[in-house]
Design a protein around this motif. Sequence first.
Motif, PDB file in Angstrom:
ATOM      1  N   UNK A 232      -2.573  -3.801  11.826  1.00 23.67           N
ATOM      2  CA  UNK A 232      -1.245  -4.318  11.513  1.00 23.67           C
ATOM      3  C   UNK A 232      -0.857  -3.958  10.080  1.00 23.67           C
ATOM      4  N   UNK A 233       0.347  -3.485   9.894  1.00 26.64           N
ATOM      5  CA  UNK A 233       0.829  -3.183   8.550  1.00 26.64           C
ATOM      6  C   UNK A 233       2.324  -3.453   8.469  1.00 26.64           C
ATOM      7  N   UNK A 234       2.769  -3.891   7.318  1.00 27.09           N
ATOM      8  CA  UNK A 234       4.189  -4.149   7.118  1.00 27.09           C
ATOM      9  C   UNK A 234       4.728  -3.442   5.893  1.00 27.09           C
ATOM     10  N   UNK A 235       3.968  -2.485   5.357  1.00 28.84           N
ATOM     11  CA  UNK A 235       4.362  -1.793   4.126  1.00 28.84           C
ATOM     12  C   UNK A 235       4.329  -0.292   4.330  1.00 28.84           C
ATOM     13  N   UNK A 236       4.939   0.421   3.398  1.00 25.91           N
ATOM     14  CA  UNK A 236       4.944   1.868   3.542  1.00 25.91           C
ATOM     15  C   UNK A 236       5.386   2.596   2.298  1.00 25.91           C
ATOM     16  N   UNK A 237       5.422   3.929   2.413  1.00 29.68           N
ATOM     17  CA  UNK A 237       5.886   4.818   1.350  1.00 29.68           C
ATOM     18  C   UNK A 237       7.198   5.422   1.828  1.00 29.68           C
ATOM     19  N   UNK A 238       8.247   5.276   1.044  1.00 28.16           N
ATOM     20  CA  UNK A 238       9.588   5.698   1.453  1.00 28.16           C
ATOM     21  C   UNK A 238      10.153   6.677   0.432  1.00 28.16           C
ATOM     22  N   UNK A 239      10.624   7.832   0.909  1.00 28.06           N
ATOM     23  CA  UNK A 239      11.246   8.840   0.052  1.00 28.06           C
ATOM     24  C   UNK A 239      12.762   8.794   0.227  1.00 28.06           C
ATOM     25  N   UNK A 297      -5.474   4.278   5.085  1.00 23.83           N
ATOM     26  CA  UNK A 297      -5.829   5.533   5.737  1.00 23.83           C
ATOM     27  C   UNK A 297      -6.024   6.605   4.671  1.00 23.83           C
ATOM     28  N   UNK A 298      -6.996   7.490   4.834  1.00 19.14           N
ATOM     29  CA  UNK A 298      -7.228   8.514   3.804  1.00 19.14           C
ATOM     30  C   UNK A 298      -6.049   9.457   3.614  1.00 19.14           C
ATOM     31  N   UNK A 299      -5.243   9.649   4.663  1.00 19.80           N
ATOM     32  CA  UNK A 299      -4.056  10.501   4.525  1.00 19.80           C
ATOM     33  C   UNK A 299      -2.772   9.694   4.419  1.00 19.80           C
ATOM     34  N   UNK A 300      -2.883   8.358   4.402  1.00 19.53           N
ATOM     35  CA  UNK A 300      -1.728   7.459   4.303  1.00 19.53           C
ATOM     36  C   UNK A 300      -0.635   7.812   5.313  1.00 19.53           C
ATOM     37  N   UNK A 301      -1.025   8.229   6.497  1.00 20.57           N
ATOM     38  CA  UNK A 301      -0.049   8.630   7.515  1.00 20.57           C
ATOM     39  C   UNK A 301       0.860   7.465   7.877  1.00 20.57           C
ATOM     40  N   UNK A 302       2.141   7.734   8.103  1.00 23.03           N
ATOM     41  CA  UNK A 302       3.050   6.669   8.538  1.00 23.03           C
ATOM     42  C   UNK A 302       2.629   6.135   9.899  1.00 23.03           C
ATOM     43  N   UNK A 333       8.803  10.669   8.720  1.00 25.48           N
ATOM     44  CA  UNK A 333       8.419  12.060   8.444  1.00 25.48           C
ATOM     45  C   UNK A 333       6.933  12.084   8.106  1.00 25.48           C
ATOM     46  N   UNK A 334       6.140  12.594   9.032  1.00 26.79           N
ATOM     47  CA  UNK A 334       4.676  12.631   8.850  1.00 26.79           C
ATOM     48  C   UNK A 334       4.210  13.931   8.209  1.00 26.79           C
TER      49      UNK A 334
END
Length: 342
Positions: A232-239, A297-302, A333-334
Amino acid sequence: MRRRTLLSLASATAMGGALAACGSAVTGEDPATGGGESGSGTVRVGHLPSALFAPLYVADSMGYFEEEGITLELTPLKSGQDGIPMLSNNQLDVMVAGVSAGMFNALEQGLAFKVVGSMGISPGDPENSPTALEVRQDLIDDGSVTSVADLKGRTIGVAGGPGATGGYLLAAMLEEGGLTLADVEISNLSTPDQEPAITNGSIDAATPSAPFSTSMEEAGVASPIAVPAQGTTGTGVIFSETFVAAELAQGFFTALTRGAQELSEDGVQTDEVYQILADTLGQEIDVLKASPMYTYLPDLAPQPDQLEAMQAAWIQAEQITYTEPLDVAGFVDASFAEGASA
């Protein structure tokens, strides 16, 4: 139920100061007046000062952004929702923050940005979870609440309310008992205010993160009844839409993943990592070491499946202004995660 290691050093006052006091890595510059254009070597990043976003601080401290020719300009935000207009107006290039119902509403209304990566992911360990559903101890002791299902109709404190990241995490935990957000009363309470509200009986449960959750348990005012499931995750990286096409975009994301790879899978970090977080966030190292952490995740995949689950939970709870779900593929965008692991 489970009991985690108790925190003698984790008081609400200490943690509240940590969120407000940032180290030298955080400029605090007004994004409306500061920041270079993407491609200039400077990348403007909005963030919520928290150990949840450890890869950003670790990568910065270890020089990984510098190796990519990038200078970070870090701007603290109060919430992820605050950063969306800044991304859309090119006042920020990147945001690392929690996803909210408001972000989905912004997308539906035409604002443009891309979710390119993930941040903290729940380990699902009931003995060592950074977020827990804590229930008032007297309700546990008298048998009023013995399972998640018993929370139906009760009041639960959530930072940011039902449409915030915490609301989605609560929805994920309520699902264990066959409940939804509509089955409970939600009180919008900041995390530091949740323990006093539990103590005085104005709420029945709360969804604090560590160290607040362990502080409640140490005080004997609450016990955990559920944690978010593994993954479960509720956070991310957004460009921003502009930064997606910038020369620095891949280098930024690659450096960020290198920061993630410095973090331990079991949540127990090296002394170097703890020192970086302490210096950046103004927290005591002993508090950091005693606090459960998310995994990365090691690649921080969405995580599009989590975004779909968030959207569904918020549509059901009427926190989103539309009823026909957006196609998640349209704003995920992965390619940057794929480029970082190539």
